[in-house]
Design an enzyme around this catalytic site. Structure first.
Site, PDB file in Angstrom:
ATOM      1  N   PRO A 277       0.817  -1.161   0.000  1.00  0.00           N
ATOM      2  CA  PRO A 277       0.000   0.000   0.000  1.00  0.00           C
ATOM      3  C   PRO A 277       0.867   1.232   0.000  1.00  0.00           C
ATOM      4  O   PRO A 277       1.546   1.558   0.955  1.00  0.00           O
ATOM      5  CB  PRO A 277      -0.804  -0.118   1.254  1.00  0.00           C
ATOM      6  CG  PRO A 277      -0.434  -1.428   1.900  1.00  0.00           C
ATOM      7  CD  PRO A 277       0.612  -2.025   1.118  1.00  0.00           C
ATOM      8  N   GLU A 278       0.879   1.876  -1.123  1.00  0.00           N
ATOM      9  CA  GLU A 278       1.458   3.229  -1.203  1.00  0.00           C
ATOM     10  C   GLU A 278       0.286   4.189  -1.097  1.00  0.00           C
ATOM     11  O   GLU A 278      -0.836   3.747  -0.836  1.00  0.00           O
ATOM     12  CB  GLU A 278       2.229   3.396  -2.525  1.00  0.00           C
ATOM     13  CG  GLU A 278       3.353   2.364  -2.670  1.00  0.00           C
ATOM     14  CD  GLU A 278       4.192   2.527  -3.921  1.00  0.00           C
ATOM     15  OE1 GLU A 278       4.360   3.674  -4.374  1.00  0.00           O
ATOM     16  OE2 GLU A 278       4.694   1.518  -4.440  1.00  0.00           O
TER      17      GLU A 278
ATOM     18  N   HIS B  34      -3.830 -14.826  10.310  1.00  0.00           N
ATOM     19  CA  HIS B  34      -3.073 -13.579  10.397  1.00  0.00           C
ATOM     20  C   HIS B  34      -3.934 -12.389  10.813  1.00  0.00           C
ATOM     21  O   HIS B  34      -3.511 -11.248  10.686  1.00  0.00           O
ATOM     22  CB  HIS B  34      -2.370 -13.288   9.078  1.00  0.00           C
ATOM     23  CG  HIS B  34      -1.309 -14.284   8.745  1.00  0.00           C
ATOM     24  ND1 HIS B  34      -0.222 -14.505   9.561  1.00  0.00           N
ATOM     25  CD2 HIS B  34      -1.174 -15.136   7.719  1.00  0.00           C
ATOM     26  CE1 HIS B  34       0.535 -15.450   9.026  1.00  0.00           C
ATOM     27  NE2 HIS B  34      -0.022 -15.853   7.910  1.00  0.00           N
TER      28      HIS B  34
ATOM     29  N   ARG C 203       2.904 -10.362   7.389  1.00  0.00           N
ATOM     30  CA  ARG C 203       4.300 -10.058   7.739  1.00  0.00           C
ATOM     31  C   ARG C 203       4.429  -9.199   8.993  1.00  0.00           C
ATOM     32  O   ARG C 203       5.535  -9.022   9.502  1.00  0.00           O
ATOM     33  CB  ARG C 203       4.997  -9.374   6.550  1.00  0.00           C
ATOM     34  CG  ARG C 203       5.186 -10.340   5.395  1.00  0.00           C
ATOM     35  CD  ARG C 203       5.823  -9.668   4.197  1.00  0.00           C
ATOM     36  NE  ARG C 203       7.252  -9.425   4.397  1.00  0.00           N
ATOM     37  CZ  ARG C 203       8.029  -8.885   3.467  1.00  0.00           C
ATOM     38  NH1 ARG C 203       7.532  -8.514   2.306  1.00  0.00           N
ATOM     39  NH2 ARG C 203       9.296  -8.706   3.701  1.00  0.00           N
TER      40      ARG C 203
ATOM     41  N   ARG D 186      22.479  16.936  -2.397  1.00  0.00           N
ATOM     42  CA  ARG D 186      22.254  15.539  -2.000  1.00  0.00           C
ATOM     43  C   ARG D 186      22.907  14.600  -3.007  1.00  0.00           C
ATOM     44  O   ARG D 186      22.615  14.643  -4.198  1.00  0.00           O
ATOM     45  CB  ARG D 186      20.752  15.257  -1.889  1.00  0.00           C
ATOM     46  CG  ARG D 186      20.068  16.051  -0.774  1.00  0.00           C
ATOM     47  CD  ARG D 186      20.513  15.614   0.604  1.00  0.00           C
ATOM     48  NE  ARG D 186      20.190  14.229   0.863  1.00  0.00           N
ATOM     49  CZ  ARG D 186      19.080  13.820   1.465  1.00  0.00           C
ATOM     50  NH1 ARG D 186      18.182  14.696   1.875  1.00  0.00           N
ATOM     51  NH2 ARG D 186      18.859  12.540   1.667  1.00  0.00           N
TER      52      ARG D 186
END
Length: 294
Positions: free
Chosen positions: A2-3, A112, A131, A173
């Site tokens: 999920p972004e 889960h 996870r 950077r």
DNA sequence: ACCACTACCTGAAGGC
DNA sequence: TGCCTTCAGGTAGTGG
């Protein structure tokens, strides 16, 4: 996971189910996900009302009201494999994972499920996460003092994320632009997939040093990021296998990706004969077209 | 401050 | 078939 677009999709899917509902009982089965849940999590959540569900970066944020009408926030992050599922389970009480089995797909196996909330209309909300990289928090103070939210950058779809902000963040950077865009302190909500896709769309190599981005490329990158995210939200998320909409239905982003997970396949740009390459940057895969992206 | 790397977990997929 | 390795959307913490 999920972004940002997937979290936005979850938020939009859950909001009508949850907003206005009181939590009759919170059941915690796993107290430690990526981080330990607050010790008083069940106590705080039980009896509280969910006023409004919103998204900040990849976080879901619920505006809560406890029984004494005091406000607090419930924050959650889905990590890589976290999934909320809403169950229209009427008339049952108590935590019984088998009851949820029929609307949870194989990928989010019933074993889960780490959390279940019984709502006052008899429906249930479960959180499953194989996870256990997801996490949650209860926030009693100001949001901008929370340890997860304090340091994160602007929303990529908001006005505060623009060319000037990006160029300032890139100054001096040495890290590749790919890594910089994954840094949630710079801009919050992008993940590995949409960074790859946005860089492809902007014609910028993921290997380019951030300090060498330059104004012209920045002027392409900002709208590319916005477009990629907007389209993914419009498509309702992505087709990743561990992710489902909040109602449990699979399926999203049916048009697929231009470069992500397409190593060795032809570049999708008209007239380009190159193949998509895969490289590893800071331990994570990057996919790009070596010809189109410079 | 910056940057790369590791830890945290389970499950799917591919090679042999 | 089974065993082994590699890889996966995440972030926080480390050590150079």
């Amino acid at each position: 996971m999920p972004e940002l677009p997937e979290v936005e999709t979850v938020c939009r899917g859950l909001a009508p189910k949850l907003e206005g509902r009181r939590i009759a009982k919170a059941h915690v089965k796993t107290a430690k996900l990526r981080f330990a849940l607050p010790r008083d999590f069940s106590e705080k959540m039980t009896g509280a009302r969910i006023m409004r569900l919103t998204r900040r970066a990849k976080y879901l944020l619920a505006d809560m009201r406890d029984r004494q009408d005091n406000g607090f926030y419930w924050l959650s992050h889905l990590g890589m494999t976290g999934r909320f599922t809403w169950h229209e389970t009427k008339g049952a009480t108590g935590f019984d994972p088998t009851r949820y089995a029929h609307d949870i797909s194989n990928e989010a196996a019933v074993r889960h499920i780490h959390l279940a909330l019984e709502l006052d209309d008899g429906s249930h909300l479960t959180y499953a996460d194989p996870r256990r990289f997801g996490f949650m928090d209860i926030i009693d103070a100001a949001l901008d003092t929370n340890r997860f939210l304090a340091q994160i950058g602007p929303e990529p779809l908001g006005n505060r994320f623009n060319e000037a902000h990006l160029l300032a963040a890139c100054e001096n950077r040495q890290t590749p632009i790919k890594n910089l865009l994954l840094d949630q302190h710079i801009v919050a909500g992008l993940g590995n997939i949409y960074v790859c896709e946005a860089l492809f769309r902007a014609g910028i190599s993921p290997r380019r040093k951030a300090a060498n981005l330059g104004a012209k490329r920045a002027a392409r990158l900002v709208p590319a990021i916005r477009a990629v995210l907007d389209e993914a939200i419009a498509a309702g998320g992505s087709t990743l296998r561990d992710f489902a909409a909040s109602d449990g239905a699979l399926g999203y982003f049916q048009h697929g990706f231009a470069v992500y997970d397409r190593a060795g396949k032809p570049c999708s740009r008209d007239g380009c004969n190159a193949n998509v390459a895969r490289i590893v940057q800071s331990g994570r895969s990057s996919f790009y077209c070596p010809t189109c992206q410079r």
